[in-house]
Design a protein around this motif. Structure first.
Motif, PDB file in Angstrom:
ATOM      1  N   GLN A 262       0.710  -1.191  -0.221  1.00 29.90           N
ATOM      2  CA  GLN A 262       0.135   0.387   0.365  1.00 29.90           C
ATOM      3  C   GLN A 262       0.962   0.960   0.278  1.00 29.90           C
ATOM      4  N   ALA A 263       2.429   1.612   0.624  1.00 30.57           N
ATOM      5  CA  ALA A 263       3.253   2.341   0.434  1.00 30.57           C
ATOM      6  C   ALA A 263       3.723   2.656  -1.207  1.00 30.57           C
ATOM      7  N   LEU A 264       3.523   1.531  -1.180  1.00 33.65           N
ATOM      8  CA  LEU A 264       4.450   1.687  -2.665  1.00 33.65           C
ATOM      9  C   LEU A 264       3.652   3.045  -3.589  1.00 33.65           C
ATOM     10  N   LEU A 265       2.371   1.579  -3.527  1.00 33.99           N
ATOM     11  CA  LEU A 265       1.373   2.460  -4.369  1.00 33.99           C
ATOM     12  C   LEU A 265       0.953   3.947  -3.957  1.00 33.99           C
ATOM     13  N   GLU A 266       1.461   4.208  -3.147  1.00 35.91           N
ATOM     14  CA  GLU A 266       1.317   4.926  -2.660  1.00 35.91           C
ATOM     15  C   GLU A 266       2.090   6.504  -2.654  1.00 35.91           C
ATOM     16  N   ALA A 267       2.931   5.868  -2.837  1.00 28.61           N
ATOM     17  CA  ALA A 267       4.157   6.634  -3.416  1.00 28.61           C
ATOM     18  C   ALA A 267       4.640   7.195  -4.732  1.00 28.61           C
ATOM     19  N   VAL A 268       3.722   6.404  -5.891  1.00 26.13           N
ATOM     20  CA  VAL A 268       3.382   6.382  -7.115  1.00 26.13           C
ATOM     21  C   VAL A 268       3.043   8.200  -7.482  1.00 26.13           C
ATOM     22  N   PRO A 269       4.012   8.820  -8.359  1.00 23.28           N
ATOM     23  CA  PRO A 269       3.675   9.918  -9.072  1.00 23.28           C
ATOM     24  C   PRO A 269       1.812   9.826  -9.642  1.00 23.28           C
ATOM     25  N   VAL A 270       1.115  10.382  -9.348  1.00 26.65           N
ATOM     26  CA  VAL A 270      -0.008  10.920  -9.485  1.00 26.65           C
ATOM     27  C   VAL A 270      -0.158  13.004 -10.385  1.00 26.65           C
ATOM     28  N   PRO A 271      -0.485  12.279 -11.966  1.00 23.30           N
ATOM     29  CA  PRO A 271      -0.839  13.500 -13.025  1.00 23.30           C
ATOM     30  C   PRO A 271      -1.689  14.319 -12.232  1.00 23.30           C
ATOM     31  N   ASP A 272      -2.182  14.511 -11.162  1.00 23.81           N
ATOM     32  CA  ASP A 272      -3.007  15.508 -11.216  1.00 23.81           C
ATOM     33  C   ASP A 272      -2.463  16.769 -10.178  1.00 23.81           C
ATOM     34  N   PRO A 273      -2.102  18.520  -9.923  1.00 26.57           N
ATOM     35  CA  PRO A 273      -1.511  18.828  -9.026  1.00 26.57           C
ATOM     36  C   PRO A 273      -2.253  19.812  -7.989  1.00 26.57           C
ATOM     37  N   GLU A 274      -3.692  19.054  -8.185  1.00 24.14           N
ATOM     38  CA  GLU A 274      -4.579  19.003  -6.624  1.00 24.14           C
ATOM     39  C   GLU A 274      -5.067  17.991  -6.110  1.00 24.14           C
ATOM     40  N   PHE A 275      -4.076  16.864  -6.199  1.00 18.29           N
ATOM     41  CA  PHE A 275      -3.992  15.962  -5.915  1.00 18.29           C
ATOM     42  C   PHE A 275      -3.208  15.776  -4.206  1.00 18.29           C
ATOM     43  N   ARG A 276      -4.063  15.110  -3.038  1.00 19.72           N
ATOM     44  CA  ARG A 276      -3.690  15.263  -2.069  1.00 19.72           C
ATOM     45  C   ARG A 276      -3.205  14.011  -1.420  1.00 19.72           C
ATOM     46  N   ARG A 277      -1.647  13.135  -0.771  1.00 24.24           N
ATOM     47  CA  ARG A 277      -2.281  11.724  -0.359  1.00 24.24           C
ATOM     48  C   ARG A 277      -2.424  12.423   0.762  1.00 24.24           C
ATOM     49  N   THR A 278      -3.683  11.230   1.457  1.00 23.64           N
ATOM     50  CA  THR A 278      -3.747  11.348   2.573  1.00 23.64           C
ATOM     51  C   THR A 278      -3.630  10.199   3.348  1.00 23.64           C
ATOM     52  N   LYS A 279      -3.248   8.801   3.227  1.00 27.26           N
ATOM     53  CA  LYS A 279      -1.637   8.208   3.860  1.00 27.26           C
ATOM     54  C   LYS A 279      -0.774   8.545   4.220  1.00 27.26           C
ATOM     55  N   PRO A 280      -0.407   8.611   5.178  1.00 26.74           N
ATOM     56  CA  PRO A 280       1.373   8.517   5.369  1.00 26.74           C
ATOM     57  C   PRO A 280       1.959   7.760   5.074  1.00 26.74           C
ATOM     58  N   LEU A 281       3.540   7.917   4.441  1.00 29.88           N
ATOM     59  CA  LEU A 281       4.368   7.007   4.123  1.00 29.88           C
ATOM     60  C   LEU A 281       4.921   6.307   5.029  1.00 29.88           C
ATOM     61  N   PRO A 282       5.610   5.078   4.956  1.00 28.48           N
ATOM     62  CA  PRO A 282       6.371   4.341   6.050  1.00 28.48           C
ATOM     63  C   PRO A 282       7.350   5.699   7.093  1.00 28.48           C
ATOM     64  N   ARG A 283       7.275   5.169   8.389  1.00 26.92           N
ATOM     65  CA  ARG A 283       8.596   5.934   8.691  1.00 26.92           C
ATOM     66  C   ARG A 283       9.833   5.561   8.803  1.00 26.92           C
ATOM     67  N   GLY A 284      11.029   5.998   8.666  1.00 24.24           N
ATOM     68  CA  GLY A 284      12.044   5.768   8.813  1.00 24.24           C
ATOM     69  C   GLY A 284      12.677   5.199   7.429  1.00 24.24           C
ATOM     70  N   GLU A 285      13.586   4.645   7.110  1.00 27.16           N
ATOM     71  CA  GLU A 285      14.088   3.413   6.443  1.00 27.16           C
ATOM     72  C   GLU A 285      13.992   2.146   6.573  1.00 27.16           C
ATOM     73  N   ILE A 286      14.740   1.951   5.037  1.00 28.12           N
ATOM     74  CA  ILE A 286      14.564   0.289   5.320  1.00 28.12           C
ATOM     75  C   ILE A 286      15.769   0.341   6.355  1.00 28.12           C
ATOM     76  N   PRO A 287      15.636  -0.973   7.327  1.00 29.04           N
ATOM     77  CA  PRO A 287      17.314  -1.445   7.913  1.00 29.04           C
ATOM     78  C   PRO A 287      18.132  -2.602   7.337  1.00 29.04           C
ATOM     79  N   SER A 288      19.268  -2.368   7.940  1.00 23.58           N
ATOM     80  CA  SER A 288      20.535  -3.162   7.558  1.00 23.58           C
ATOM     81  C   SER A 288      19.607  -4.732   7.500  1.00 23.58           C
ATOM     82  N   PRO A 289      20.495  -5.226   6.318  1.00 22.84           N
ATOM     83  CA  PRO A 289      20.131  -6.703   6.371  1.00 22.84           C
ATOM     84  C   PRO A 289      20.721  -7.466   7.097  1.00 22.84           C
ATOM     85  N   ILE A 290      21.465  -6.871   7.790  1.00 21.86           N
ATOM     86  CA  ILE A 290      23.081  -7.470   8.594  1.00 21.86           C
ATOM     87  C   ILE A 290      22.819  -7.737   9.647  1.00 21.86           C
TER      88      ILE A 290
END
Length: 334
Positions: A262-290
């Motif tokens: 759902q977060a990846l789909l929310e991050a897809v750009p939308v060609p509409d200057p009036e569009f506003r996202r309603t869902k927050p993107l995931p906080r932080g960054e991807i953790p280390s695989p180590i």
């Protein structure tokens, strides 16, 4: 006739890379050495003629899975089956014969083409390695494949060098080189990432056309869900070395069941200057695989995470016809 319903099967694949931390740290951790968990228990089945998209952020393990699929590297655990044959059981000569059926479209055509080789030499090189018996018709084969990828007239390109053509044309050359051995499986590793935005759709349309002409199967690796929808039949979402959701195109795009999808789909750009996202993107960054998080790897960034998520690893389970998800609370999105 194919040996199996599936052309490519990855069964419980794991790839952990040892980490050299120096003499002292290696000695202190000799019983439990540090490892980078690039791929952690992934299973994928790709049917003949299918385009399977593998989507995830940088560092999620996409390219490592591609290399494992072609046995360019060996898995730490698990098996890779190509057209009914376990690749780990093949001798070096048998594997070499099998590899003519598996080719790669690389991300960066500038880096993957030898600047000292002409276009004709670059395309014919796989023939010299895998099918020397076809070299007597080399020029006709090169001209034919150049025409098929849209470089017309082909005679104008065969004697040129990579620096003498555009980036989009170079990527077509990489595609032509992958097709010249008449493969069954194409690993397309971010094949349009380096191309100009204006030619990306043209390259995707070309890949779709060639798929039908050559009866190809694609493992399509990308970080971009926006472009994957134009070519993929099924999509697997990868996060920190694990699959979190697998489904067909409609299921993943219209009814995503994992918070990361759902977060990846929310991050897809939308060609509409009036569009506003309603869902927050995931906080932080991807953790280390180590040192990945316990339980569900996504739980530190997940908006619906609960205590169970940090302790218990979710397994992929089917919540629809061939729609699987690894989330303890996916039912709330049904």
């Amino acid at each position: 006739m194919p040996h199996s319903e599936y052309l490519l099967e990855l069964k419980n694949i794991r790839k952990w890379f040892p980490i050299d931390q120096g003499i002292i740290q290696n000695y202190l951790r000799r019983k439990n050495p540090a490892t980078l968990r690039a791929v952690d228990d992934v299973s994928i089945c790709i049917r003949h003629g299918e385009v399977f998209g593998l989507v995830g952020e940088s560092g999620s393990g996409k390219t490592t899975i591609g290399r494992l699929a072609l046995r360019l590297i060996d898995p730490t655990r698990g098996t890779v089956v190509f057209d009914g044959e376990d690749l780990s059981e093949l001798s070096p000569n048998e594997l070499r014969q099998k590899r003519r059926k598996m080719q790669v479209i690389f991300q960066d055509p500038h880096a993957s083409l030898n600047p000292r080789m002409t276009i004709g030499d670059a395309i014919s090189h796989p023939l010299e390695i895998h099918q020397p018996e076809r070299l007597e018709n080399k020029k006709d084969i090169i001209l034919d494949v150049l025409e098929r990828v849209g470089l017309i007239p082909p005679e104008n390109y065969i004697d040129k060098y990579p620096h003498q053509i555009s980036g989009g044309q170079r990527q077509r050359i990489v595609i032509a080189r992958a097709l010249v051995t008449q493969p069954e499986l194409i690993l397309a590793d971010e094949p349009i990432a380096m191309a100009d935005v204006s030619v990306r759709v043209l390259l995707l349309e070309l890949m779709r056309k060639l798929k039908d002409e050559f009866n190809l199967t694609y493992l399509y690796i990308t970080h971009d869900l926006a472009t994957a929808k134009y070519i993929c039949d099924r999509i697997g979402i990868l996060y920190l070395g694990r699959l979190v959701e697998v489904g067909n195109l409609d299921q993943v795009y219209t009814n995503p069941l994992h918070p990361y999808t759902q977060a990846l789909l929310e991050a897809v750009p939308v060609p509409d200057p009036e569009f506003r996202r309603t869902k927050p993107l995931p906080r932080g960054e991807i953790p280390s695989p180590i040192n990945p998080p316990s339980g569900c790897h996504f739980h530190p960034r997940c908006p619906i995470a609960q205590e169970r998520c940090s302790k218990e690893e979710p397994r992929l389970r089917e919540l629809g016809t061939e729609h699987t998800v690894a989330c303890h609370f996916a039912e709330k999105f049904l």
